[in-house]
Scaffold this motif. Structure first.
Motif, PDB file in Angstrom:
ATOM      1  N   ALA A 143       4.622 -11.799   1.698  1.00  0.00           N
ATOM      2  CA  ALA A 143       4.834 -12.760   0.611  1.00  0.00           C
ATOM      3  C   ALA A 143       4.652 -12.138  -0.770  1.00  0.00           C
ATOM      4  CB  ALA A 143       3.876 -13.936   0.790  1.00  0.00           C
ATOM      5  N   GLU A 144       4.620 -10.814  -0.862  1.00  0.00           N
ATOM      6  CA  GLU A 144       4.511 -10.173  -2.175  1.00  0.00           C
ATOM      7  C   GLU A 144       5.655 -10.652  -3.080  1.00  0.00           C
ATOM      8  OE1 GLU A 144       2.349  -8.380  -3.575  1.00  0.00           O
ATOM      9  OE2 GLU A 144       1.365  -6.973  -2.226  1.00  0.00           O
ATOM     10  N   THR A 145       5.327 -10.975  -4.322  1.00  0.00           N
ATOM     11  CA  THR A 145       6.352 -11.433  -5.265  1.00  0.00           C
ATOM     12  C   THR A 145       6.408 -10.595  -6.524  1.00  0.00           C
ATOM     13  OG1 THR A 145       4.745 -13.011  -6.190  1.00  0.00           O
ATOM     14  CG2 THR A 145       6.240 -13.815  -4.451  1.00  0.00           C
TER      15      THR A 145
ATOM     16  N   ALA B 158       6.308   0.494 -11.605  1.00  0.00           N
ATOM     17  CA  ALA B 158       6.483   1.736 -10.839  1.00  0.00           C
ATOM     18  C   ALA B 158       6.670   1.476  -9.348  1.00  0.00           C
ATOM     19  CB  ALA B 158       5.281   2.652 -11.061  1.00  0.00           C
ATOM     20  N   ALA B 159       6.543   0.221  -8.920  1.00  0.00           N
ATOM     21  CA  ALA B 159       6.605  -0.082  -7.487  1.00  0.00           C
ATOM     22  C   ALA B 159       7.951   0.305  -6.890  1.00  0.00           C
ATOM     23  CB  ALA B 159       6.320  -1.562  -7.246  1.00  0.00           C
ATOM     24  N   GLY B 160       9.048   0.033  -7.627  1.00  0.00           N
ATOM     25  CA  GLY B 160      10.376   0.347  -7.112  1.00  0.00           C
ATOM     26  C   GLY B 160      10.538   1.826  -6.828  1.00  0.00           C
TER      27      GLY B 160
ATOM     28  N   HIS C  92       0.874  -1.166   0.000  1.00  0.00           N
ATOM     29  CA  HIS C  92       0.000   0.000   0.000  1.00  0.00           C
ATOM     30  C   HIS C  92       0.912   1.216   0.000  1.00  0.00           C
ATOM     31  CE1 HIS C  92      -3.541   2.457   0.715  1.00  0.00           C
ATOM     32  NE2 HIS C  92      -2.882   3.101   1.669  1.00  0.00           N
ATOM     33  N   TYR C  93       0.584   2.219  -0.812  1.00  0.00           N
ATOM     34  CA  TYR C  93       1.475   3.360  -0.981  1.00  0.00           C
ATOM     35  C   TYR C  93       1.167   4.475   0.014  1.00  0.00           C
ATOM     36  CZ  TYR C  93       2.746   0.973  -5.240  1.00  0.00           C
ATOM     37  OH  TYR C  93       3.182   0.022  -6.138  1.00  0.00           O
ATOM     38  N   PHE C  94       2.180   4.838   0.773  1.00  0.00           N
ATOM     39  CA  PHE C  94       2.098   5.951   1.702  1.00  0.00           C
ATOM     40  C   PHE C  94       2.992   7.077   1.216  1.00  0.00           C
ATOM     41  CE2 PHE C  94       1.122   2.268   4.355  1.00  0.00           C
ATOM     42  CZ  PHE C  94       0.006   2.697   5.054  1.00  0.00           C
TER      43      PHE C  94
ATOM     44  N   PHE D  53      11.030  -8.150  -0.406  1.00  0.00           N
ATOM     45  CA  PHE D  53      10.296  -7.571  -1.525  1.00  0.00           C
ATOM     46  C   PHE D  53      10.782  -6.162  -1.815  1.00  0.00           C
ATOM     47  CE2 PHE D  53       6.747  -5.061  -3.211  1.00  0.00           C
ATOM     48  CZ  PHE D  53       6.464  -5.776  -4.365  1.00  0.00           C
ATOM     49  N   LEU D  54      10.942  -5.357  -0.779  1.00  0.00           N
ATOM     50  CA  LEU D  54      11.439  -3.997  -0.983  1.00  0.00           C
ATOM     51  C   LEU D  54      12.845  -4.015  -1.584  1.00  0.00           C
ATOM     52  CD1 LEU D  54      10.976  -0.908   1.188  1.00  0.00           C
ATOM     53  CD2 LEU D  54      13.304  -1.563   0.613  1.00  0.00           C
TER      54      LEU D  54
END
Length: 470
Positions: A277-279, A284-286, A257-259, A307-308
């Motif tokens: 467990a996000e894979t 654009a997530a990075g 979730h984007y903060f 994941f990050l």
């Protein structure tokens, strides 16, 4: 003889002191003091710490039977609660807790108990109606059908409120409340922004296992907020804006979730980011996660997840974040597989004043079959020129150390190029068989002998979780 003398000493104390002592006991034990002597029979009814916990008063064997037997035990427990408060003789209550697995059929009794607590100027109220015998999925289904309690508005003038699997209507709060601590667990929250906007004194907010969380923003109206925790919750909004210049502790676990932090807190002490467990995620997530790190750039201790680590290597600048972080202690949860290497390097490179680096090793996973674009066996053999290695990094820790190849590679390079490194602590996994412990110690002895270490290095040691081992 001593116990009899102690009872005599206690009995010589005035009632006000005895009540204070009883109030510091667990409630179940406080109730049992009624059998000590005639004078003690009703003293527990003045305690300021009331905790009705179903499992404390219902025999364990009864809850393992069929539902009818469990319900009979539950009825007896509810009667006990109502009877106890009807004979309460104290002046006020500091803490009031109800833990009851099902409230259907007991709504009137629960409401009366809440009214009792409010009438006694309770400061900290906990209502937990979750069922510990249900799976998370079943618990969510049960919580979604939970009875909605129409709390009097004065409930929101408490200092602390914790609601678990307890439906409530936040729109009933018409005027600013005095809540300092607020915790929701297993609740469909909906539009919580309205509630927060009427809680100007809020210092701690925790949201766990909730769904449909309608949190668009926390504004500077909540400038007193110091602790913010989100755990395994689903949001009704795509992102949330946080205007919290005085935040000290921030924790997020769950799906991405984007903060966006509008202001960077200069006093933030700790932040934990774990996307579980996000894979996979969009390209654009990075960049978005790098933006989140920028909002946390002043944090003194930072914990990040695999994941990050994987996603930030695909950001606009895969070498370092757009601004240096002031982090003194960096904790990297990692599987230490090749597609995490670049992200690990990026994080270390972005912390120029880093003093302690901790690798929290997770359970082994198969190495990805995709080509990372480099040779994993030689990746850590190159010279590292990170600022912290030259000037500030003094402690390296590895939790759940097993002596794996990649673990040794990264340790060798940190020991060699850590010019001010003083300590390397390697913690073995809990309950590791002795044969594997001996193998790990042998590997570390070889590491000591072959490493070109800084003259400041005091030790490289293996620590058993049960006892230190050098």
């Amino acid at each position: 003889m001593d116990s009899r003398r102690n009872r005599v000493r206690l009995s010589s104390l005035p009632d006000t002191v005895l009540v204070r002592i009883i109030s510091n006991l667990p409630f179940k034990l406080a109730v049992k003091t009624s059998v000590l002597a005639k004078r003690w029979k009703n003293l527990h009814r003045e305690t300021t710490n009331v905790a009705f916990v179903e499992s404390d008063f219902v025999k364990k064997r009864s809850v393992s039977y069929d539902e009818e037997t469990r319900n009979k035990a539950r009825v007896s427990f509810v009667r006990f609660m109502v009877n106890w408060v009807s004979k309460f003789s104290g002046e006020g209550v500091q803490n009031f807790k109800i833990i009851l697995s099902k409230t259907v059929g007991f709504e009137a009794e629960i409401t009366s108990l809440i009214q009792f607590a409010v009438s006694k100027q309770v400061k900290n109220l906990v209502l937990d109606f979750s069922d510990p015998y249900l799976s998370p999925r079943k618990q969510a289904e049960a919580a979604s059908g939970a009875s909605v309690f129409h709390f009097p508005e004065c409930v929101y003038n408490l200092e602390s409120l914790k609601l678990v699997a307890c439906g409530f209507d936040p729109s009933r709060l018409a005027h600013p409340g005095s809540l300092k601590s607020l915790c929701f667990d297993w609740i469909q929250l909906g539009n919580i922004t309205a509630l927060l906007s009427r809680s100007p004194l809020l210092e701690s907010l925790t949201i766990k296992n909730c769904w449909n969380v309608g949190l668009e923003a926390i504004t500077e109206y909540n400038s007193r907020l110091r602790e913010l925790v989100f755990q395994n919750s689903g949001f009704a909004t795509k992102n949330s804006t946080l205007d919290l210049p005085n935040i000290k502790f921030f924790k997020y676990t769950g799906e991405v979730h984007y903060f966006q932090f509008l202001k960077v807190s200069k006093i933030m002490e700790e932040a934990i980011l774990d996307f579980g467990a996000e894979t996979e995620h969009d390209e654009a997530a990075g960049t978005a996660l790098c933006g989140l790190l920028y909002g946390l750039s002043s944090v003194k201790k930072l914990t990040v997840c695999p994941f990050l680590i994987k996603m930030i290597k695909d950001s606009e600048d895969p070498v370092q974040l757009r601004a240096p972080m002031e982090t003194r202690h960096l904790v990297i949860k990692t599987n230490l597989v090749p597609d995490e290497f670049i992200g690990i390097t990026l994080m270390i490179n972005s912390c120029p004043v880093l003093e302690t680096l901790t690798f929290q090793m997770l359970s082994p996973i198969p190495e990805p079959t995709t080509n990372p674009g480099f040779d994993p066996e030689t990746y850590w053999t190159y010279v590292l020129s990170h600022e912290c290695l030259k000037k500030t990094l003094k402690v390296v820790e590895v939790r759940n150390f097993t002596g794996g190849t990649y673990q040794l590679h990264i340790l060798r390079v940190l020991i060699r190029w850590g010019l001010v490194l003083e300590k390397v602590d390697l913690y073995l996994p809990w309950r590791l068989p002795e044969v594997y412990k001996n193998m790990a110690r042998s590997i570390v002895r070889n590491l000591r002998d072959t490493s070109e270490a800084s003259s400041d290095l005091l030790w490289i040691r293996v620590l058993d979780p049960a006892r230190p081992s050098y």
